[in-house]
Design a protein around this motif. Structure first.
Motif, short mmCIF file in Angstrom:
data_model
loop_
_atom_site.label_atom_id
_atom_site.label_comp_id
_atom_site.label_asym_id
_atom_site.label_seq_id
_atom_site.Cartn_x
_atom_site.Cartn_y
_atom_site.Cartn_z
N UNK A 300 0.82 -1.22 0.00
CA UNK A 300 0.00 0.00 0.00
C UNK A 300 0.86 1.27 0.00
N UNK A 301 2.07 1.18 0.47
CA UNK A 301 2.92 2.36 0.62
C UNK A 301 3.19 3.03 -0.73
N UNK A 321 6.96 8.55 -6.29
CA UNK A 321 7.11 7.26 -5.61
C UNK A 321 7.10 6.06 -6.56
N UNK A 322 6.99 6.29 -7.86
CA UNK A 322 6.82 5.17 -8.78
C UNK A 322 7.97 4.17 -8.70
N UNK A 323 9.21 4.65 -8.62
CA UNK A 323 10.35 3.74 -8.55
C UNK A 323 10.34 2.89 -7.30
N UNK A 324 10.00 3.50 -6.16
CA UNK A 324 9.93 2.73 -4.92
C UNK A 324 8.81 1.71 -4.95
N UNK A 335 8.72 -14.30 -7.73
CA UNK A 335 8.56 -15.12 -8.94
C UNK A 335 7.10 -15.49 -9.22
N UNK A 336 6.17 -14.84 -8.53
CA UNK A 336 4.76 -15.16 -8.72
C UNK A 336 4.04 -14.22 -9.68
N UNK A 337 4.72 -13.18 -10.14
CA UNK A 337 4.09 -12.22 -11.05
C UNK A 337 5.16 -11.49 -11.84
N UNK A 338 4.77 -11.02 -13.03
CA UNK A 338 5.60 -10.11 -13.81
C UNK A 338 5.24 -8.69 -13.38
N UNK A 339 6.20 -7.92 -12.91
CA UNK A 339 5.97 -6.56 -12.42
C UNK A 339 6.86 -5.61 -13.20
N UNK A 340 6.25 -4.64 -13.87
CA UNK A 340 7.00 -3.75 -14.76
C UNK A 340 6.55 -2.32 -14.55
N UNK A 341 7.40 -1.39 -14.94
CA UNK A 341 7.00 0.00 -15.04
C UNK A 341 6.25 0.24 -16.33
N UNK A 364 -1.00 2.20 -15.61
CA UNK A 364 -0.41 2.36 -14.30
C UNK A 364 1.05 2.75 -14.36
N UNK A 365 1.53 3.41 -13.31
CA UNK A 365 2.97 3.63 -13.17
C UNK A 365 3.68 2.29 -13.03
N UNK A 366 3.00 1.35 -12.38
CA UNK A 366 3.48 -0.02 -12.24
C UNK A 366 2.37 -0.93 -12.73
#
Length: 409
Positions: A300-301, A321-324, A335-341, A364-366
């Motif tokens: 949530x942060x 805060x997008x990078x954080x 390893x349970x999801x693909x997470x990208x910018x 999304x930013x992420x």
């Protein structure tokens, strides 16, 4: 029929192969490599290529065939069964004997995310999400700063401003092709119908049998015809009860009988194409399978808004805060999801070969695509969606691959 595959370019992984998971120096599972995620086959084997290929066969100007499995026909009908994934169909031959017997070619990829609003817009416009601009279940409206639910169209947004392109149905109608949609009367004037499926005439019918009969009659009404019809309850029962539940199997059997009923009434020189908007996976109701953003302070942060849905999330960060947020989500989901910018998702072609500027800020930013049988839920802000058994949206074969089954008279 078209082949399916992974990320465009040489050396792409087989569709659905998540890649090897390794451990980081501190022992946490390493994040999945987003470049190994299988991108939809826009331009060669996606839902967005179906109607343009059909329209080319009908002689509608401006269209070229992209799918090898779609041959010219004077009359064409698309029957879209909501939620009928390719893998689910192949796993249930006894429940869908008619469709299973015809499932001998290659499937299509739905597009990302594999969800109804996005896929129906891709079908109807013949464009990928980065062009038509419906890139998820709920996405940011940059003009208001609020989330816009693109299935329910809430809060209200001017439909033609949100999606300005004409539908393939409208272009076919303008070219002299008899064009019709046959669906539930409740869908006749919805914004999603307006921007994705309008053109020609709409015929509202409540029962599935009536829809099949009217679709067949509309096909026979002219020498050149393009007809679309739809059935939703395979998806509905999958959400409520899970794929492979008795209720889901019953709806699969019913949809199979509807497809046979329509196929048996095809007029001469006609082609029927049975497809779907996405597949589905069941997500266990356990804490380790459902990451609750409303209760997880790490996830949530720095998050301003949580868009998308459980298996395909658009995460909008507070300014700066997008990078954080990206780093934390990658570490937590591992390893349970693909997470990208955002820019990486665009470069990888998840939303199509190009994302238009008016669409880019809706993303999304992420961006998160589940690889394992997990969901990122929000039990307080999305109580109904968080309680679903069956879910969809991601890049896995169970969600991405949809049938392209044809019957010709």
């Amino acid at each position: 029929m078209p082949a399916t595959g992974g990320t465009p370019g040489d050396g792409a992984p087989a569709f659905g192969a998540p890649g090897d998971g390794t451990a980081t120096a501190d022992g946490w599972p390493a994040p999945l490599d987003p470049a190994a995620a299988p991108a939809p086959r826009y331009g060669t084997g996606s839902l967005a290529d179906l109607l343009p290929s059909i329209a080319a066969g009908l002689g509608v100007p401006g269209f070229v065939p992209a799918l090898a499995g779609v041959e010219p026909a004077d009359r064409a009908c698309v029957f879209l069964i909501d939620g009928l994934g390719w893998e689910q169909l192949l796993a249930h031959p006894e429940d869908a004997p008619f469709l299973h017997s015809l499932a001998t070619g290659e499937p299509l990829t739905a597009g990302f995310p594999a969800t109804t609003a996005t896929s129906l817009a891709s079908v109807g416009t013949g464009l990928p999400p980065g062009a038509h601009g419906l890139p998820g279940y709920a996405v940011l409206d940059p003009g208001t700063g609020e989330l816009m639910n693109q299935l329910r169209w809430q809060p209200w947004t001017a439909p033609r401003a949100w999606q300005p392109y004409p539908t393939v149905f409208q272009l076919a109608h303008d070219a002299g092709v008899h064009t019709a949609q046959v669906s539930s009367p409740a869908f006749e004037s919805t914004p999603l119908t307006t921007i994705a499926l309008s053109g020609g005439t709409f015929h509202g019918r409540l029962s599935g049998e009536e829809r099949m009969d009217v679709a067949a009659a509309q096909l026979a009404a002219a020498d050149r015809a393009l007809v679309y019809t739809y059935y939703s309850e395979v998806d509905g029962n999958g959400h409520r009860h899970g794929v492979d539940s008795d209720a889901w199997r019953g709806q699969l059997g019913y949809a199979d009988r509807l497809a046979r009923r329509l196929a048996e009434q095809l007029p001469p020189r006609a082609a029927l194409y049975v497809t779907a908007d996405h597949g589905m996976v069941d997500v266990p109701g356990t804490d380790d399978a459902r990451y609750d953003v409303d209760e997880d302070w790490e996830l949530r942060a720095g998050v301003r808004l949580l868009g998308g849905e459980g298996r395909a999330r658009h995460v909008y960060a507070v300014p700066g805060a997008a990078g954080d947020v990206l780093a934390v989500w990658r570490e937590v989901l591992g390893e349970r999801a693909w997470v990208v910018g955002r820019e990486e998702a665009v470069a990888l072609g998840w939303f199509g070969p190009k994302v238009e500027e008016r669409v880019r800020d809706r993303l999304g930013d992420v961006i998160v695509a589940a690889a394992d049988d997990i969901a990122i839920v929000a039990t307080r802000t999305e109580p109904k969606e968080s309680a679903l058994v069956g879910m969809h949206g991601s890049l896995t074969p169970a969600e991405q691959l949809v049938p392209l089954i044809s019957v010709r008279s």
